[in-house]
Write a protein that holds these residues in place. Structure first.
Motif, PDB file in Angstrom:
ATOM      1  N   SER A 762       0.817  -1.214   0.000  1.00 31.40           N
ATOM      2  CA  SER A 762       0.000   0.000   0.000  1.00 31.40           C
ATOM      3  C   SER A 762       0.849   1.261   0.000  1.00 31.40           C
ATOM      4  CB  SER A 762      -0.970   0.008   1.189  1.00 31.40           C
ATOM      5  OG  SER A 762      -1.976  -0.945   1.004  1.00 31.40           O
ATOM      6  N   SER A 763       1.862   1.249  -0.856  1.00 30.96           N
ATOM      7  CA  SER A 763       2.682   2.438  -1.042  1.00 30.96           C
ATOM      8  C   SER A 763       2.760   2.749  -2.531  1.00 30.96           C
ATOM      9  CB  SER A 763       4.092   2.234  -0.463  1.00 30.96           C
ATOM     10  OG  SER A 763       4.752   1.164  -1.124  1.00 30.96           O
ATOM     11  N   VAL A 764       3.283   3.922  -2.855  1.00 29.59           N
ATOM     12  CA  VAL A 764       3.324   4.341  -4.255  1.00 29.59           C
ATOM     13  C   VAL A 764       4.690   4.937  -4.549  1.00 29.59           C
ATOM     14  CG1 VAL A 764       0.849   4.786  -4.349  1.00 29.59           C
ATOM     15  CG2 VAL A 764       2.406   6.643  -3.770  1.00 29.59           C
ATOM     16  N   PRO A 765       5.108   4.925  -5.828  1.00 27.87           N
ATOM     17  CA  PRO A 765       6.375   5.562  -6.186  1.00 27.87           C
ATOM     18  C   PRO A 765       6.276   7.077  -6.055  1.00 27.87           C
ATOM     19  CG  PRO A 765       5.235   4.772  -8.140  1.00 27.87           C
ATOM     20  CD  PRO A 765       4.471   4.266  -6.973  1.00 27.87           C
ATOM     21  N   VAL A 766       7.403   7.743  -6.204  1.00 25.95           N
ATOM     22  CA  VAL A 766       7.456   9.193  -5.976  1.00 25.95           C
ATOM     23  C   VAL A 766       6.867   9.981  -7.135  1.00 25.95           C
ATOM     24  CG1 VAL A 766       8.990  11.159  -5.585  1.00 25.95           C
ATOM     25  CG2 VAL A 766       9.459   8.965  -4.464  1.00 25.95           C
ATOM     26  N   GLY A 767       7.262   9.660  -8.361  1.00 26.62           N
ATOM     27  CA  GLY A 767       6.862  10.456  -9.518  1.00 26.62           C
ATOM     28  C   GLY A 767       5.402  10.270  -9.882  1.00 26.62           C
ATOM     29  N   THR A 794      -8.844  -8.527  -3.678  1.00 23.84           N
ATOM     30  CA  THR A 794      -9.905  -9.103  -2.844  1.00 23.84           C
ATOM     31  C   THR A 794      -9.469  -9.190  -1.384  1.00 23.84           C
ATOM     32  OG1 THR A 794      -9.130 -11.311  -3.478  1.00 23.84           O
ATOM     33  CG2 THR A 794     -10.945 -10.390  -4.734  1.00 23.84           C
ATOM     34  N   TYR A 795      -8.190  -9.469  -1.150  1.00 23.64           N
ATOM     35  CA  TYR A 795      -7.696  -9.568   0.222  1.00 23.64           C
ATOM     36  C   TYR A 795      -7.751  -8.219   0.921  1.00 23.64           C
ATOM     37  CZ  TYR A 795      -4.488 -10.129   4.133  1.00 23.64           C
ATOM     38  OH  TYR A 795      -3.922 -10.132   5.385  1.00 23.64           O
ATOM     39  N   LYS A 796      -7.304  -7.169   0.249  1.00 26.45           N
ATOM     40  CA  LYS A 796      -7.285  -5.845   0.873  1.00 26.45           C
ATOM     41  C   LYS A 796      -8.705  -5.326   1.130  1.00 26.45           C
ATOM     42  CE  LYS A 796      -2.751  -4.255  -0.691  1.00 26.45           C
ATOM     43  NZ  LYS A 796      -2.247  -4.087   0.680  1.00 26.45           N
ATOM     44  N   PHE A 797      -9.615  -5.614   0.212  1.00 24.20           N
ATOM     45  CA  PHE A 797     -10.998  -5.177   0.407  1.00 24.20           C
ATOM     46  C   PHE A 797     -11.649  -5.976   1.539  1.00 24.20           C
ATOM     47  CE2 PHE A 797     -15.460  -4.434  -0.808  1.00 24.20           C
ATOM     48  CZ  PHE A 797     -15.416  -3.073  -1.103  1.00 24.20           C
ATOM     49  N   ALA A 798     -11.342  -7.278   1.600  1.00 22.90           N
ATOM     50  CA  ALA A 798     -11.906  -8.122   2.663  1.00 22.90           C
ATOM     51  C   ALA A 798     -11.426  -7.679   4.038  1.00 22.90           C
ATOM     52  CB  ALA A 798     -11.541  -9.582   2.417  1.00 22.90           C
ATOM     53  N   GLU A 799     -10.189  -7.232   4.116  1.00 22.28           N
ATOM     54  CA  GLU A 799      -9.669  -6.709   5.388  1.00 22.28           C
ATOM     55  C   GLU A 799     -10.502  -5.523   5.866  1.00 22.28           C
ATOM     56  OE1 GLU A 799      -4.978  -7.268   6.247  1.00 22.28           O
ATOM     57  OE2 GLU A 799      -5.505  -5.800   4.697  1.00 22.28           O
ATOM     58  N   TRP A 800     -10.870  -4.678   4.929  1.00 26.28           N
ATOM     59  CA  TRP A 800     -11.679  -3.509   5.262  1.00 26.28           C
ATOM     60  C   TRP A 800     -13.076  -3.930   5.697  1.00 26.28           C
ATOM     61  CZ3 TRP A 800     -13.741   0.501   1.207  1.00 26.28           C
ATOM     62  CH2 TRP A 800     -14.213   1.642   1.876  1.00 26.28           C
ATOM     63  N   MET A 801     -13.604  -5.004   5.114  1.00 26.50           N
ATOM     64  CA  MET A 801     -14.957  -5.452   5.414  1.00 26.50           C
ATOM     65  C   MET A 801     -15.072  -6.143   6.779  1.00 26.50           C
ATOM     66  SD  MET A 801     -16.215  -6.964   1.724  1.00 26.50           S
ATOM     67  CE  MET A 801     -17.781  -7.557   2.429  1.00 26.50           C
ATOM     68  N   GLU A 802     -13.955  -6.519   7.363  1.00 26.12           N
ATOM     69  CA  GLU A 802     -13.995  -7.176   8.664  1.00 26.12           C
ATOM     70  C   GLU A 802     -14.629  -6.270   9.717  1.00 26.12           C
ATOM     71  OE1 GLU A 802     -13.088 -10.177   9.709  1.00 26.12           O
ATOM     72  OE2 GLU A 802     -12.536 -10.863   7.693  1.00 26.12           O
ATOM     73  N   ASN A 804     -14.910  -3.914  12.519  1.00 29.55           N
ATOM     74  CA  ASN A 804     -13.899  -2.972  13.014  1.00 29.55           C
ATOM     75  C   ASN A 804     -12.669  -2.909  12.100  1.00 29.55           C
ATOM     76  OD1 ASN A 804     -15.468  -2.446  15.384  1.00 29.55           O
ATOM     77  ND2 ASN A 804     -14.665  -4.358  16.272  1.00 29.55           N
ATOM     78  N   GLY A 805     -12.847  -3.356  10.867  1.00 27.05           N
ATOM     79  CA  GLY A 805     -11.738  -3.324   9.922  1.00 27.05           C
ATOM     80  C   GLY A 805     -11.405  -1.900   9.505  1.00 27.05           C
ATOM     81  N   THR A 806     -10.152  -1.685   9.150  1.00 19.65           N
ATOM     82  CA  THR A 806      -9.716  -0.371   8.693  1.00 19.65           C
ATOM     83  C   THR A 806      -9.312  -0.448   7.221  1.00 19.65           C
ATOM     84  OG1 THR A 806      -7.456  -0.811   9.441  1.00 19.65           O
ATOM     85  CG2 THR A 806      -8.920   0.328  10.974  1.00 19.65           C
ATOM     86  N   ASN A 807      -9.411   0.664   6.573  1.00 17.33           N
ATOM     87  CA  ASN A 807      -9.078   0.733   5.149  1.00 17.33           C
ATOM     88  C   ASN A 807      -7.594   1.067   5.017  1.00 17.33           C
ATOM     89  OD1 ASN A 807      -8.923   1.081   2.412  1.00 17.33           O
ATOM     90  ND2 ASN A 807     -10.638   2.514   2.264  1.00 17.33           N
ATOM     91  N   THR A 808      -6.793   0.064   4.667  1.00 17.24           N
ATOM     92  CA  THR A 808      -5.347   0.260   4.534  1.00 17.24           C
ATOM     93  C   THR A 808      -4.926   0.477   3.087  1.00 17.24           C
ATOM     94  OG1 THR A 808      -4.936  -2.119   4.328  1.00 17.24           O
ATOM     95  CG2 THR A 808      -4.928  -1.189   6.557  1.00 17.24           C
ATOM     96  N   ILE A 809      -5.888   0.527   2.174  1.00 17.06           N
ATOM     97  CA  ILE A 809      -5.569   0.693   0.754  1.00 17.06           C
ATOM     98  C   ILE A 809      -5.110   2.129   0.522  1.00 17.06           C
ATOM     99  CG2 ILE A 809      -6.450   0.506  -1.593  1.00 17.06           C
ATOM    100  CD1 ILE A 809      -8.681  -1.321  -0.420  1.00 17.06           C
ATOM    101  N   HIS A 810      -4.005   2.285  -0.171  1.00 17.41           N
ATOM    102  CA  HIS A 810      -3.489   3.634  -0.443  1.00 17.41           C
ATOM    103  C   HIS A 810      -4.514   4.406  -1.266  1.00 17.41           C
ATOM    104  CE1 HIS A 810      -0.990   6.905  -1.954  1.00 17.41           C
ATOM    105  NE2 HIS A 810      -0.132   6.614  -0.992  1.00 17.41           N
ATOM    106  N   PRO A 811      -4.745   5.686  -0.943  1.00 17.99           N
ATOM    107  CA  PRO A 811      -5.745   6.466  -1.695  1.00 17.99           C
ATOM    108  C   PRO A 811      -5.550   6.440  -3.204  1.00 17.99           C
ATOM    109  CG  PRO A 811      -5.091   7.662   0.271  1.00 17.99           C
ATOM    110  CD  PRO A 811      -4.204   6.453   0.205  1.00 17.99           C
ATOM    111  N   ASN A 812      -4.305   6.399  -3.669  1.00 16.26           N
ATOM    112  CA  ASN A 812      -4.067   6.317  -5.113  1.00 16.26           C
ATOM    113  C   ASN A 812      -4.688   5.085  -5.735  1.00 16.26           C
ATOM    114  OD1 ASN A 812      -2.406   8.582  -4.829  1.00 16.26           O
ATOM    115  ND2 ASN A 812      -0.891   7.787  -6.265  1.00 16.26           N
TER     116      ASN A 812
END
Length: 984
Positions: A762-767, A794-802, A804-812
């Motif tokens: 869940s990180s992005v390059p600089v440019g 699907t894994y990252k979205f499922a984490e959010w759906m748990e 009290n899950g939190t959204n860890t997906i980078h906004p980009n």
């Protein structure tokens, strides 16, 4: 844009022909009743509507009306004979020149409540959509006449008073009963007005705020952080204006044509707990009574009616950092958005962009203040009102931790575009709407430089240019395209005017300016446009005025004037393709059209900037005839390649002999850096579009994608994906799609792996370009079934759906991961996304979720989503067109969207009708779909979407023929290359 049709005049009451006052008349855009259409915001509005009707038309039966307006056409009426000294009545669709407005004094009362009190044991007031006022226009008589014609649509107008300004003498006047086919208010005079004398016309008027985002309209939003929660609910309302191109006539009686510029004195009477904004600074505010206050504003500069603006709201503001006391810059938004700092980015860059333009044009911004306001509802995305620029919230607010980092580009480009209009459009305005490209083309072109100046790290100029090239080329390759500038008589109806706000006007206009700047030189071009702005300050122009301004400073001789050089580019539809044979140096041009059956004898003056494999710098040659002509420069020496249109400065496509194509494609696969980056993207784009036009074999276009397996730059990938999208639309319902997916899966594997560590962490390059390409990698990999991509999403979205899950997906990455997770999931994922959409107050998050909901493959969920668009409490009207288009882009939803659009056309077309038609029909490629589309164009009232329907019909015919001719070859190519790419 507006969905206006021809109008007719209904006189409510009658009176003597001449007198000091007369009964009110209503000039209306409907056919059967006297009230504008409603979308049904609330029962409270309906009650207020009844009250207004009773108070206005005493003695009539009380009405409660919710209806869809049915539009009717207008036929020209015979002109009566007037004395020779009198100007004849105006033509059916244009005002005459008998009178010239100088200044308006406008007083307007907005009855809207911004909040509805719910205090216990206190009767809640009824909401009202009414407004009323009076206007006095001061004008000069330019031609002896005893009639005044002006605009006033959907208004109840009464009490005309005409006075001679110098003597104060009253001229007997009345609102005449005009022919029903006329679209003007007409004030008849007892005496003739004399040439050169000054007069004033005062009128009273009443009307209703629109719920369809046009003219003076109401917007509803939800306040999340309630200061008085025990007394109120969270529903809030505001009033705002959107008057371009022909909305001013729906707000007050006026001369609503761009050349009829005047100054404005504005007074707004509004509720005491609200703030009124207008084009200029507040001059005075005062209390009227316990419920009302007034705000008057400083006199505006001389300007067109479509630039007049005001808002009434409870919004708050933040000031931009002060570097120049001369101009006060404030950004307004919902109080909670201000408190959360969502306006910080816009506030920071606005002054920088304004100062850039002042340096670039060597003309100071005209006003002493610049307000920007983020509106919950606005269609289009933004409006350049002088001194009060309005934006959709999503194009002005940036939310740290929620908004994509790339969203800053959207905001920067939007602000740069609207602020460029403060000079191009506001200070200097086109004479008539057929020259609207002088506004929009310049604003688009100048935004390239403004964004590059204030955000150099974005390095997005080439990307913006390529986006505009693609948009303009796509639309301009159809025989149903239109010239950049049309004859005035072809652009007179509101629908015809609105239809010009398209990719031709914006993108082609900008690209032709870029081409001209390259031809004459940047310094000469800049001197010319600065001269143009100075010479025509507060005035009106056509394109010849611009050419003259540049010509006067030109430091080279081409053999003809700038006007003659540019005339073929602006007065002819379409653009050329040049074909170069590097074996003998022969070159010729013809119009590029997707349909090879369309004939064209058009010729352009084409600047060809070219290079060869061993040249260190490009050179410029000209092609000014159809050809073929022989040019030694284009003869290939020692089997080297020739590349024309270096850096895509020219608005044309390039074709070569097969040997040169093969050399260029080999260079892309071996040492691509020897070809300029923009041309690496443009070579792919040219190859695919030449194949669509049957000028090269389709396999050559597909071969141009082979180098991508080693490519990590954004522009070539973006160009390839844009063009492969056409193949997906044509073949995703056929047996071609499986092998196509397999090939693309292998091609994108390297790019996905290049960004895989960043993506999974869940990180992005600089440019910024790398960030864009990371999104492309995830989108293409998941869409074509790369297992590790789908598993990640699907894994990252499922984490959010748990719980009290939190959204860890980078906004980009949220938009693409949300979409792929919803596509791979079912009801649970879709309803989770819908619940998040309903509960979120974050503009960026809501936009990402709206797009993702259209990605599901469950037809019943897509149908539910479409039904939700009919409920303004669930989906805002300004979002309806984009949602239906998103559903249509989904192969599972295309038929649903087509049927839904037709079934609910009257409602859904209140947004962008052209966008709807283009988006929903983009996949059409069968005779049955063509037949349905033609029936749709014949039966439905399309308004501003007429041209879009014509283009869709033409494109569908092209698609049918292209699929029939290429399907087998495309299938064979993908099957043959799937295994080959796996091997690589």
């Amino acid at each position: 844009m507006f969905n206006l049709q021809s109008v007719q005049l209904n006189q409510v009451l009658t009176t003597d022909q001449f007198g000091s006052t007369s009964a009110p008349v209503r000039l209306q855009s409907g056919s059967s009743t006297n009230m504008p259409s409603k979308s049904g915001m609330s029962k409270a509005f309906a009650v207020a509507f009844v009250v207004l009707t009773v108070s206005v038309i005493a003695g009539t039966v009380t009405m409660f009306i919710l209806y869809e307006i049915q539009m009717h056409g207008v036929n020209a009426t015979a002109q009566p004979t007037f004395p020779a000294t009198t100007e004849p009545p105006p033509p059916v669709l244009r005002l005459g020149k008998s009178v010239v407005p100088v200044r308006y004094s406008l007083s307007l009362r907005v009855g809207l409540y911004t909040r509805i009190i719910q205090e216990v044991n206190v009767t809640s007031p009824n909401q009202t959509l009414s407004f009323s006022g009076n206007s006095t226009v001061h004008f000069r008589c330019a031609q002896r006449t005893n009639s005044i014609f002006l605009h006033g649509l959907d208004l109840l107008v009464s009490d005309p008073q005409v006075k001679h300004t110098d003597t104060g003498r009253t001229v007997g006047s009345s609102l005449k009963k005009p022919d029903k086919k006329s679209r003007f208010l007409e004030v008849g005079l007892k005496d003739f007005m004399e040439v050169g004398e000054h007069y004033s016309l005062t009128l009273s008027f009443e009307g209703e705020l629109s719920e369809n985002l046009e003219a003076l309209y109401v917007s509803q939003y939800r306040e999340e952080d309630l200061e008085y929660e025990e007394y109120t609910d969270g529903d809030r309302f505001l009033a705002a204006t959107y008057l371009e191109p022909t909305g001013a006539r729906k707000m007050f009686p006026c001369f609503d044509e761009p050349e009829m510029k005047a100054e404005f004195d504005v007074k707004i009477i509004h509720r005491r707990d609200t703030t009124a904004l207008s084009n200029t600074k507040e001059q005075e505010t005062g209390i009227v009574d316990e419920e009302w206050k007034f705000t008057t504003f400083q006199r505006t500069p001389k300007m067109s009616t479509y630039l007049l603006a005001f808002t009434v709201s409870e919004f708050r503001s933040v000031r931009s950092p002060v570097t120049d006391e001369r101009v006060e810059i404030q950004t307004f938004a919902r109080p909670e958005a201000i408190a959360a700092g969502h306006t910080a980015y816009a506030s920071e860059i606005t002054r920088k962009i304004l100062e850039f333009y002042e340096r670039r044009f060597q003309i100071e911004y005209e006003l002493n203040k610049l307000d920007q306001i983020a509106l919950p509802d606005l269609d289009p995305a933004a409006m350049e009102n002088w001194g009060l620029v309005t934006y959709q919230e999503g194009h002005l607010l940036y939310e740290e931790g929620v908004s994509s980092m790339l969203h800053k580009e959207v905001i920067a480009v939007m602000i740069a575009h609207e602020l460029a209009h403060q000079w191009f459009g506001n200070l200097v305005t086109m004479k008539w709407w057929n020259n609207i490209w002088l506004n929009e083309g310049f604003a688009t072109y100048m935004s390239y430089f403004a964004v590059d100046d204030v955000e150099p790290s974005f390095k997005m100029t080439e990307v913006f240019i390529m986006d505009d090239l693609h948009e303009a080329f796509e639309e301009d390759a159809l025989a149903s395209s239109h010239p950049l500038i049309l004859a005035e008589q072809d652009v007179e109806t509101p629908d015809a005017i609105s239809g010009l706000f398209d990719a031709i006007t914006y993108s082609k206009g900008a690209l032709l300016l870029r081409m001209l700047a390259d031809i004459v030189g940047e310094s000469t071009f800049n001197e010319g446009i600065n001269r143009y702005l100075k010479d025509f300050r507060f005035g009106n122009t056509d394109q010849n005025d611009l050419w003259d301004s540049i010509e006067r400073g030109r430091h080279f001789k081409f053999g003809q004037s700038v006007e003659n050089l540019m005339a073929p580019w602006t007065k002819q539809a379409g653009y050329p393709v040049i074909t170069i044979d590097t074996t003998n140096g022969e070159i010729y041009q013809k119009r590029f059209l997707f349909s090879d059956t369309a004939e064209s004898s058009l010729v352009w003056h084409i600047p060809i900037r070219f290079m060869s494999q061993h040249m260190s710098e490009s050179e410029l040659v000209w092609l000014t005839e159809s050809g073929p002509v022989r040019k030694e420069e284009f003869i290939s020496k020692d089997s080297e390649w020739i590349l024309a249109n270096v850096n895509s400065f020219g608005y044309y496509r390039v074709n070569y002999n097969l040997e040169n194509w093969q050399r260029l494609l080999h260079q892309l696969e071996t040492k691509p850096h020897l070809i300029p980056l923009m041309n690496r993207g443009q070579l792919v784009d040219d190859a695919f579009n030449l194949a669509r036009a049957k000028l090269v074999d389709v396999t050559l276009a597909l071969n141009s994608t082979r180098f991508l397996r080693h490519e990590t730059e954004f522009l070539p990938w973006e160009s390839a994906l844009r063009n492969l999208e056409y193949f997906v639309l044509m073949f995703d319902r056929s047996e071609v799609y499986g092998p196509m997916q397999a090939y693309l899966r292998e091609q994108v594997r390297g790019l996905y792996d290049f960004y895989r560590t960043d993506t999974e962490n869940s990180s992005v390059p600089v440019g910024h370009s790398e960030q864009h390409n990371q999104i492309n990698a995830v989108m293409l990999a998941c869409a074509n079934g790369l297992p590790e991509c789908i598993e990640m999403a699907t894994y990252k979205f499922a984490e959010w759906m748990e719980p009290n899950g939190t959204n860890t997906i980078h906004p980009n990455l949220r938009s693409v991961i949300y979409c792929q997770a919803v596509a791979a999931g079912g009801r649970a994922e879709w309803e989770f996304a819908w619940d998040k959409l309903q509960s979120s107050s974050d503009t960026s998050e809501k936009e990402q979720l709206r797009g993702a909901l259209a990605c599901t493959k469950k037809i019943w969920l897509l149908n539910r989503y479409l039904q939700y668009t009919l409920d303004p409490d669930k989906i805002r009207l300004m979002d309806v067109a984009s949602i239906i288009t998103d559903v249509a882009t989904n192969s599972a939803g295309q038929a649903l969207a087509w049927n839904f659009m037709r079934a609910h056309w009257d409602y859904v077309s209140q947004g962008d009708a052209s966008l709807l038609i283009q988006g929903v029909t983009s996949r059409f490629s069968t005779p049955f779909e063509l037949e349905e589309l033609e029936r749709f164009a014949d039966v439905y009232e399309l308004g501003s979407g007429v041209r879009a329907a014509q283009q869709a019909i033409e494109q569908t015919r092209v698609n049918i023929e292209w699929v029939n001719n290429n399907k087998d070859a495309v299938l064979q190519w993908f099957e043959a290359h799937t295994e080959e790419e796996r091997y690589h």
